[in-house]
Scaffold this active site. Sequence first.
Site, PDB file in Angstrom:
ATOM      1  N   GLY A  50     -47.956  30.218   8.386  1.00 34.55           N
ATOM      2  CA  GLY A  50     -46.559  30.344   8.011  1.00 34.55           C
ATOM      3  C   GLY A  50     -45.570  30.171   9.142  1.00 34.55           C
ATOM      4  O   GLY A  50     -44.368  30.309   8.933  1.00 34.55           O
ATOM      5  N   CYS A  58     -47.631  27.105   5.171  1.00 32.61           N
ATOM      6  CA  CYS A  58     -48.889  26.611   5.725  1.00 32.61           C
ATOM      7  C   CYS A  58     -49.852  27.793   5.816  1.00 32.61           C
ATOM      8  O   CYS A  58     -49.576  28.873   5.302  1.00 32.61           O
ATOM      9  CB  CYS A  58     -48.667  25.964   7.092  1.00 32.61           C
ATOM     10  SG  CYS A  58     -47.975  27.059   8.352  1.00 32.61           S
ATOM     11  N   SER A  59     -50.981  27.617   6.464  1.00 30.90           N
ATOM     12  CA  SER A  59     -52.005  28.659   6.463  1.00 30.90           C
ATOM     13  C   SER A  59     -51.503  29.965   7.071  1.00 30.90           C
ATOM     14  O   SER A  59     -51.836  31.049   6.583  1.00 30.90           O
ATOM     15  CB  SER A  59     -53.250  28.174   7.206  1.00 30.90           C
ATOM     16  OG  SER A  59     -52.912  27.707   8.503  1.00 30.90           O
ATOM     17  N   LYS A  62     -45.043  31.025  17.404  1.00 27.36           N
ATOM     18  CA  LYS A  62     -45.645  31.654  18.579  1.00 27.36           C
ATOM     19  C   LYS A  62     -45.527  30.736  19.802  1.00 27.36           C
ATOM     20  O   LYS A  62     -46.492  30.107  20.225  1.00 27.36           O
ATOM     21  CB  LYS A  62     -47.101  32.013  18.294  1.00 27.36           C
ATOM     22  CG  LYS A  62     -47.270  32.930  17.106  1.00 27.36           C
ATOM     23  CD  LYS A  62     -48.635  33.608  17.078  1.00 27.36           C
ATOM     24  CE  LYS A  62     -49.760  32.633  16.903  1.00 27.36           C
ATOM     25  NZ  LYS A  62     -51.074  33.310  16.852  1.00 27.36           N
ATOM     26  N   ASP A  80     -46.047  27.498  11.733  1.00 22.33           N
ATOM     27  CA  ASP A  80     -46.225  26.206  12.402  1.00 22.33           C
ATOM     28  C   ASP A  80     -45.700  25.064  11.528  1.00 22.33           C
ATOM     29  O   ASP A  80     -44.550  24.662  11.664  1.00 22.33           O
ATOM     30  CB  ASP A  80     -47.706  25.991  12.755  1.00 22.33           C
ATOM     31  CG  ASP A  80     -48.179  26.937  13.846  1.00 22.33           C
ATOM     32  OD1 ASP A  80     -47.500  27.024  14.880  1.00 22.33           O
ATOM     33  OD2 ASP A  80     -49.225  27.587  13.663  1.00 22.33           O
ATOM     34  N   ASN A  92     -53.902  20.580  10.967  1.00 27.35           N
ATOM     35  CA  ASN A  92     -53.665  21.886  11.585  1.00 27.35           C
ATOM     36  C   ASN A  92     -53.405  21.770  13.089  1.00 27.35           C
ATOM     37  O   ASN A  92     -53.394  20.671  13.661  1.00 27.35           O
ATOM     38  CB  ASN A  92     -54.848  22.827  11.316  1.00 27.35           C
ATOM     39  CG  ASN A  92     -56.164  22.292  11.871  1.00 27.35           C
ATOM     40  OD1 ASN A  92     -56.195  21.560  12.857  1.00 27.35           O
ATOM     41  ND2 ASN A  92     -57.260  22.675  11.230  1.00 27.35           N
ATOM     42  N   ILE A  93     -53.219  22.919  13.720  1.00 27.47           N
ATOM     43  CA  ILE A  93     -52.840  22.946  15.138  1.00 27.47           C
ATOM     44  C   ILE A  93     -53.910  22.337  16.036  1.00 27.47           C
ATOM     45  O   ILE A  93     -53.591  21.767  17.085  1.00 27.47           O
ATOM     46  CB  ILE A  93     -52.516  24.378  15.607  1.00 27.47           C
ATOM     47  CG1 ILE A  93     -53.751  25.289  15.514  1.00 27.47           C
ATOM     48  CG2 ILE A  93     -51.359  24.964  14.809  1.00 27.47           C
ATOM     49  CD1 ILE A  93     -53.569  26.638  16.195  1.00 27.47           C
ATOM     50  N   ARG A 143     -48.603  28.989  21.768  1.00 27.43           N
ATOM     51  CA  ARG A 143     -48.711  27.549  21.562  1.00 27.43           C
ATOM     52  C   ARG A 143     -48.554  26.761  22.862  1.00 27.43           C
ATOM     53  O   ARG A 143     -49.057  25.643  22.986  1.00 27.43           O
ATOM     54  CB  ARG A 143     -47.668  27.075  20.541  1.00 27.43           C
ATOM     55  CG  ARG A 143     -47.897  27.607  19.133  1.00 27.43           C
ATOM     56  CD  ARG A 143     -49.178  27.077  18.515  1.00 27.43           C
ATOM     57  NE  ARG A 143     -49.401  27.599  17.181  1.00 27.43           N
ATOM     58  CZ  ARG A 143     -50.258  28.593  16.896  1.00 27.43           C
ATOM     59  NH1 ARG A 143     -50.965  29.151  17.870  1.00 27.43           N
ATOM     60  NH2 ARG A 143     -50.418  29.006  15.662  1.00 27.43           N
TER      61      ARG A 143
END
Length: 263
Positions: free
Chosen positions: A80, A77-78, A119, A82, A12-13, A123
């Site tokens: 949508g 993804c969680s 975003k 990234d 993840n991020i 980000r």
Amino acid sequence: PNCKIEFLDIDNIHEMRSSLQRLHVACSGAFSSSGTSSFLLEVDRSGWLKHMQLLLLGSRRIAALVAGTGLSALIHCSDGWDRTSQLCALAQIMLDPYFRTMRGFAVLIEKDWLSFGHKFSDRHGHTAECEDAGERSPIFIQFLDAVFQCVQQHAGAFEFNEALLLFLAQEVHACRFGTFLGNCERDRKMHALSRKTPSVWSEVFHSAPRYTNASFAPEPGVLLPEFSPASVSLWSNYHCSRLSPERVSAFEVSFFEKNKQHL
């Protein structure tokens, strides 16, 4: 009943943010007093190149599935915006030669990153309203790094060169253009950015010769980059711009020797 779910194990991020921070500490010269071995160890420990391998592997899996079987792939993804944008955009580069042209690459970023709702402001912490450090993550930089890997492996297949990727990586932080400001199209329309600010693509196409690959020879059909440890290299001109070429070269040799058993 006729669907198959596959998890691609892309972190993840938060992990990507931490990984890049570790990589940039290694590339900052902080370990110069300890010699090259410490530098190599810290780059390896950052996990960045491992993340690049998994991103290329996942994108290649999608492209091979679509091209090889004609099946459709639903990618999510969680949130949508990234890993979804990364995988969709990279898979399209592999599948369609148009997206390997300079204009096609611009269309791809506009379509799968800007219109899709990545975003950018959150980000990259563009404004005071984006103060949540937990929202910052180098997802777009990671995408550019993955494209760099493809360009390195199949240089002739791309109309653009590394200079374009470096320019975009710089400008996503510099905020000189309105293209990458805001978190979605609504933000950009609300602030009239297309009227008040120049577009990054105006600069790109105005200076097209600078970003054009002189060896461009279009390759029709599907392009599937390698993702083995020996095939994924450190994007030194971005991550290690203040590091000596000798240390970057030493890392690449060491990384190959360490991982050649996995080839």
